[in-house]
Design a protein around this motif. Structure first.
Motif, PDB file in Angstrom:
ATOM      1  N   MET A  32      -0.037   7.723  -4.632  1.00 11.63           N
ATOM      2  CA  MET A  32      -0.053   6.839  -3.454  1.00 11.63           C
ATOM      3  C   MET A  32      -1.048   5.700  -3.644  1.00 11.63           C
ATOM      4  N   SER A  33      -2.187   5.996  -4.281  1.00 12.36           N
ATOM      5  CA  SER A  33      -3.164   4.918  -4.513  1.00 12.36           C
ATOM      6  C   SER A  33      -2.645   3.923  -5.546  1.00 12.36           C
ATOM      7  N   TYR A  34      -1.684   4.345  -6.385  1.00 14.38           N
ATOM      8  CA  TYR A  34      -1.024   3.429  -7.323  1.00 14.38           C
ATOM      9  C   TYR A  34       0.049   2.601  -6.631  1.00 14.38           C
ATOM     10  N   GLY A  35       0.484   3.028  -5.423  1.00 18.66           N
ATOM     11  CA  GLY A  35       1.484   2.284  -4.679  1.00 18.66           C
ATOM     12  C   GLY A  35       2.808   3.002  -4.495  1.00 18.66           C
ATOM     13  N   LEU A  36       2.962   4.197  -5.088  1.00 19.22           N
ATOM     14  CA  LEU A  36       4.199   4.943  -4.865  1.00 19.22           C
ATOM     15  C   LEU A  36       4.211   5.439  -3.419  1.00 19.22           C
ATOM     16  N   SER A  37       5.406   5.502  -2.819  1.00 17.27           N
ATOM     17  CA  SER A  37       5.450   5.908  -1.417  1.00 17.27           C
ATOM     18  C   SER A  37       6.683   6.725  -1.049  1.00 17.27           C
ATOM     19  N   ARG A  38       7.600   6.898  -1.955  1.00 17.25           N
ATOM     20  CA  ARG A  38       8.859   7.562  -1.600  1.00 17.25           C
ATOM     21  C   ARG A  38       8.987   8.915  -2.295  1.00 17.25           C
ATOM     22  N   GLY A  64      -4.258  14.542   7.982  1.00 13.55           N
ATOM     23  CA  GLY A  64      -4.547  13.161   8.361  1.00 13.55           C
ATOM     24  C   GLY A  64      -4.791  12.234   7.191  1.00 13.55           C
ATOM     25  N   LEU A  65      -4.361  12.637   5.995  1.00 11.64           N
ATOM     26  CA  LEU A  65      -4.531  11.811   4.803  1.00 11.64           C
ATOM     27  C   LEU A  65      -3.329  10.904   4.560  1.00 11.64           C
ATOM     28  N   VAL A  66      -2.172  11.320   5.072  1.00 13.53           N
ATOM     29  CA  VAL A  66      -0.906  10.631   4.818  1.00 13.53           C
ATOM     30  C   VAL A  66      -0.143  10.536   6.133  1.00 13.53           C
ATOM     31  N   GLU A  67       0.577   9.439   6.286  1.00  9.61           N
ATOM     32  CA  GLU A  67       1.507   9.305   7.407  1.00  9.61           C
ATOM     33  C   GLU A  67       2.847   8.869   6.840  1.00  9.61           C
ATOM     34  N   TYR A  78      11.954   8.196   4.379  1.00 10.30           N
ATOM     35  CA  TYR A  78      10.587   7.857   4.762  1.00 10.30           C
ATOM     36  C   TYR A  78       9.783   7.308   3.592  1.00 10.30           C
ATOM     37  N   ASP A  79       8.881   6.406   3.932  1.00 11.10           N
ATOM     38  CA  ASP A  79       7.765   6.042   3.055  1.00 11.10           C
ATOM     39  C   ASP A  79       6.601   6.926   3.466  1.00 11.10           C
ATOM     40  N   TYR A  80       5.870   7.436   2.499  1.00 11.58           N
ATOM     41  CA  TYR A  80       4.650   8.202   2.755  1.00 11.58           C
ATOM     42  C   TYR A  80       3.496   7.304   2.372  1.00 11.58           C
TER      43      TYR A  80
END
Length: 179
Positions: A32-38, A64-67, A78-80
């Motif tokens: 996620m910090s690299y930009g992946l979201s799916r 509460g780390l991800v929405e 969804y995108d995470y």
């Protein structure tokens, strides 16, 4: 098998591990910090089973780390995304990256943190934001504050050994990250 809970331990490291201690969680937060979201991006990146990924994402959301945010209605997809709490974990990921590269990657890492302005590699260090001084075993120590007896015992029991060890360190010896 249910994992041991660290929620009742009076230690901020134990509390952190309660939420991110699973290696899958840390790797998902890295991605996620690299930009992946799916979901499919995480599966491709990690080679993780979909049921395991689903459980880990649910746990990260519960902490509460991800929405998640819908990007498609039919079918629902969804995108995470990292929350502020999740984004605050990025320095931990970067520190693990540097430490792993330095100590466990025979030829170093094929990924490096760079300064977006200069394009130069960053020398990641842990520093005191008040003074700018690098954190070191020689110049910095932990202090107990509170009423928890096990934390006080832990710090006091190790004090003499820490003090003896610190006397033998060069002044520039950093705490976590070697230069």
């Amino acid at each position: 098998m249910k994992k041991k809970s660290f929620a009742d331990m009076p230690c901020p490291i134990a509390h952190s591990l309660e939420h991110v201690g699973d290696w899958w969680n840390i790797l998902i937060l890295r991605d996620m910090s690299y930009g992946l979201s799916r979901f499919d991006e995480f599966q491709k990146s990690l080679g993780i089973a979909s049921n395991t990924l689903t459980r880990r994402l649910q746990g990260l959301m519960a902490s509460g780390l991800v929405e998640r945010s819908a990007y498609s209605d039919k079918p629902i997809r969804y995108d995470y995304l990292l929350t502020e709490r999740g984004r605050d974990f990025r320095p931990v990921v970067l520190t693990l990256m540097k430490w792993g590269s330095q100590h466990f990657s025979a030829n170093g890492s094929n990924i490096e943190l760079i300064d977006e302005t200069t394009g130069e590699p960053v020398d990641l260090v842990l520093a005191d934001a008040n003074t700018g001084k690098r954190i070191s075993m020689r110049d910095h120590s932990l202090r107990y504050k509170g009423e928890d007896s096990i934390s006080a015992w832990r710090l006091e029991t190790g004090r003499a050994r820490r003090d003896a060890y610190r006397k033998h360190l060069p002044p520039s010896q950093p705490l976590l990250i070697n230069r």
